[in-house]
Write a protein that holds these residues in place. Structure first.
Motif, mmCIF file in Angstrom:
data_model
loop_
_atom_site.group_PDB
_atom_site.id
_atom_site.type_symbol
_atom_site.label_atom_id
_atom_site.label_comp_id
_atom_site.label_asym_id
_atom_site.label_seq_id
_atom_site.Cartn_x
_atom_site.Cartn_y
_atom_site.Cartn_z
ATOM 1 N N ILE A 9 36.891 51.129 39.270
ATOM 2 C CA ILE A 9 37.153 50.588 40.611
ATOM 3 C C ILE A 9 37.469 49.106 40.453
ATOM 4 N N ILE A 10 38.638 48.723 40.887
ATOM 5 C CA ILE A 10 39.065 47.323 40.782
ATOM 6 C C ILE A 10 38.802 46.629 42.115
ATOM 7 N N ARG A 11 37.958 45.597 42.107
ATOM 8 C CA ARG A 11 37.661 44.852 43.334
ATOM 9 C C ARG A 11 38.799 43.878 43.641
ATOM 10 N N THR A 12 38.883 43.484 44.900
ATOM 11 C CA THR A 12 39.967 42.584 45.317
ATOM 12 C C THR A 12 39.917 41.242 44.589
ATOM 13 N N VAL A 13 38.718 40.841 44.142
ATOM 14 C CA VAL A 13 38.594 39.568 43.433
ATOM 15 C C VAL A 13 39.328 39.600 42.090
ATOM 16 N N GLU A 15 42.349 40.471 41.673
ATOM 17 C CA GLU A 15 43.773 40.197 41.862
ATOM 18 C C GLU A 15 44.177 38.905 41.146
ATOM 19 N N GLY A 16 45.216 38.997 40.341
ATOM 20 C CA GLY A 16 45.718 37.826 39.629
ATOM 21 C C GLY A 16 45.045 37.566 38.293
ATOM 22 N N LYS A 17 44.042 38.364 37.941
ATOM 23 C CA LYS A 17 43.351 38.172 36.662
ATOM 24 C C LYS A 17 44.163 38.792 35.521
ATOM 25 N N GLY A 18 44.014 38.218 34.335
ATOM 26 C CA GLY A 18 44.725 38.725 33.167
ATOM 27 C C GLY A 18 44.081 39.982 32.605
ATOM 28 N N VAL A 19 44.842 40.700 31.784
ATOM 29 C CA VAL A 19 44.345 41.948 31.193
ATOM 30 C C VAL A 19 43.125 41.684 30.314
ATOM 31 N N ALA A 20 43.157 40.597 29.553
ATOM 32 C CA ALA A 20 42.048 40.281 28.642
ATOM 33 C C ALA A 20 40.747 40.072 29.419
ATOM 34 N N GLU A 21 40.861 39.389 30.552
ATOM 35 C CA GLU A 21 39.671 39.121 31.369
ATOM 36 C C GLU A 21 39.132 40.412 31.977
ATOM 37 N N LEU A 22 40.044 41.261 32.435
ATOM 38 C CA LEU A 22 39.620 42.540 33.009
ATOM 39 C C LEU A 22 38.986 43.433 31.944
ATOM 40 N N GLN A 23 39.564 43.407 30.743
ATOM 41 C CA GLN A 23 39.023 44.233 29.666
ATOM 42 C C GLN A 23 37.622 43.768 29.264
ATOM 43 N N LYS A 24 37.428 42.453 29.228
ATOM 44 C CA LYS A 24 36.108 41.916 28.887
ATOM 45 C C LYS A 24 35.072 42.374 29.913
ATOM 46 N N ASP A 25 35.445 42.302 31.182
ATOM 47 C CA ASP A 25 34.536 42.731 32.246
ATOM 48 C C ASP A 25 34.245 44.228 32.130
ATOM 49 N N LEU A 26 35.274 44.982 31.786
ATOM 50 C CA LEU A 26 35.118 46.428 31.639
ATOM 51 C C LEU A 26 34.203 46.770 30.464
ATOM 52 N N LEU A 27 34.381 46.060 29.352
ATOM 53 C CA LEU A 27 33.534 46.302 28.176
ATOM 54 C C LEU A 27 32.077 45.942 28.455
ATOM 55 N N ASP A 28 31.862 44.888 29.259
ATOM 56 C CA ASP A 28 30.495 44.522 29.650
ATOM 57 C C ASP A 28 29.854 45.646 30.464
ATOM 58 N N LEU A 59 24.994 36.084 43.798
ATOM 59 C CA LEU A 59 25.641 34.855 44.262
ATOM 60 C C LEU A 59 26.395 34.178 43.121
ATOM 61 N N ILE A 60 25.743 34.096 41.963
ATOM 62 C CA ILE A 60 26.388 33.492 40.792
ATOM 63 C C ILE A 60 27.638 34.279 40.411
ATOM 64 N N ARG A 61 27.522 35.591 40.443
ATOM 65 C CA ARG A 61 28.666 36.445 40.100
ATOM 66 C C ARG A 61 29.854 36.187 41.027
ATOM 67 N N ASP A 62 29.562 35.999 42.312
ATOM 68 C CA ASP A 62 30.632 35.885 43.301
ATOM 69 C C ASP A 62 31.288 34.507 43.338
ATOM 70 N N ASP A 212 39.303 31.719 50.783
ATOM 71 C CA ASP A 212 38.295 32.497 51.507
ATOM 72 C C ASP A 212 38.332 33.956 51.055
ATOM 73 N N ARG A 213 37.196 34.448 50.558
ATOM 74 C CA ARG A 213 37.129 35.831 50.081
ATOM 75 C C ARG A 213 37.116 36.839 51.226
ATOM 76 N N ALA A 214 36.727 36.377 52.409
ATOM 77 C CA ALA A 214 36.651 37.285 53.555
ATOM 78 C C ALA A 214 38.052 37.640 54.051
ATOM 79 N N LYS A 215 38.195 38.864 54.513
ATOM 80 C CA LYS A 215 39.480 39.301 55.056
ATOM 81 C C LYS A 215 39.742 38.546 56.361
ATOM 82 N N HIS A 216 40.926 37.991 56.496
ATOM 83 C CA HIS A 216 41.220 37.197 57.689
ATOM 84 C C HIS A 216 42.704 37.259 58.036
#
Length: 337
Positions: A9-13, A15-28, A59-62, A212-216
């Motif tokens: 599941i890919i969160r809206t946050v 968006e715009g992230k590189g493949v390497a960053e997404l892969q690192k998060d996925l491996l974690d 909070l730190i994560r966000d 702003d992370r909130a939908k607006h």
């Protein structure tokens, strides 16, 4: 990069992230899953195998980003938890997590309390002298932009209005995030006559709201110069009390009449001088009351001298509220009434 037999599941946050960053998060995430599966067979019933992140970690994560220079924590256990979590998600930023050990409260040391009071009040001052007035109703939130003491000649009024509005837009975008204002927000910017300037302001506000992370949704300025924003609330709205009850009137808006106050003072003075036989008494009052007591050729102070046969000193104390008074003995000790 999706592993076999896994769903992602890919969160809206993301968006715009590189493949390497997404892969690192996925491996974690996979590492956590494997750790969880190893613990599961050995775990006895009613024992927690894996838990949701606590509020601080969430909070730190966000919000943690490379813009952060320091994260101070005044609790040892929480400091260890945060440092461990930051090391896990971003090892290079672990060094910015620091344990605050000073005796002075952490909010006082960094001026956070003052910033909260300034930032969450009805009036929010801007650097250039302009200010915002924020009002909340059941139906919507209203923000009024005022130029304050910033004035300009007729030739520069339009340019001045644009500058104030752009400055206000930056603070408004920040206030929406700080207070997490949800629903309909109506902003009354300073009137601008040129359509080009209204478009510049609209584009500037849209750019600022990208943070702003909130939908607006932001609507263009209406013909009355109002900008409407609909914003989804992320968390319960922050409603911090920034005013205090008046110590003089106790919040009623009314204080004791001056003539009644003088009666109270004289009544207490009679008791102190005649019943307790005190000598060399000093009356401590607010400077305004002191001026009233000393006013005139035959002042109240002289009238008391003729009545009681001794001189009562008057001491001005600017920290007193208007109707506050105290009597001091010859030893400068307060006389309890």
């Amino acid at each position: 990069i999706k592993p076999k037999n896994f769903g992602v599941i890919i969160r809206t946050v993301s968006e715009g992230k590189g493949v390497a960053e997404l892969q690192k998060d996925l491996l974690d995430s996979i590492s956590k899953w494997e750790s969880f599966m190893k613990k599961l067979p050995e775990t006895e019933p009613a024992k927690r195998v894996w838990g949701e992140m606590d509020r601080t970690s969430t909070l730190i994560r966000d919000i943690l980003s490379t813009d952060f220079t320091n994260v101070y924590v005044n609790d040892q256990a929480l400091f260890e938890d945060i440092r461990s979590y930051v090391h896990e998600i971003s090892p290079e930023m672990e060094r910015i997590v620091k344990h605050y050990k000073h005796k002075e409260p952490i909010f006082d040391h960094f001026g956070v309390e003052k910033q909260i009071k300034n930032g969450f009040g009805k009036t929010v001052n801007l650097a250039g002298g302009a200010y915002l007035v924020v009002e909340h109703t059941e139906a919507l939130h209203v923000i009024d932009v005022n130029s304050g003491n910033r004035t300009a000649s007729k030739e520069n009024q339009e340019e001045n209005a644009l500058q104030v509005n752009k400055e206000a837009a930056k603070e408004i975008a920040r206030q929406l995030r700080l207070r997490d204002m949800g629903g309909i927000v109506v902003i009354d910017f300073i009137d601008m006559h040129k359509p080009a300037n209204r478009k510049v302001l609209f584009d500037h506000l849209r750019e600022l709201m990208l943070l702003d992370r909130a939908k607006h949704t932001i609507l263009p300025p209406s013909k009355f110069g109002l900008v409407q924003i609909t914003r989804q609330r992320v968390r319960p709205e922050m409603n911090i009390v920034t005013v205090e009850k008046c110590p003089t009137c106790d919040g009623t808006g009314e204080i004791k009449a001056s003539i009644v106050l003088m009666d109270d003072i004289e009544s207490n003075m009679t008791y102190i001088l005649r019943e307790q036989n005190e000598k060399n008494v000093t009356l401590c009052v607010h400077p305004y009351i002191a001026a009233f007591i000393k006013k005139g050729l035959v002042s109240l102070q002289w009238k008391w001298f003729f009545k009681f046969g001794q001189w009562v000193k008057i001491k001005e104390v600017s920290s007193y509220h208007l109707t506050e008074f105290h009597f001091l003995s010859s030893k400068d000790e307060e006389i309890k009434l």
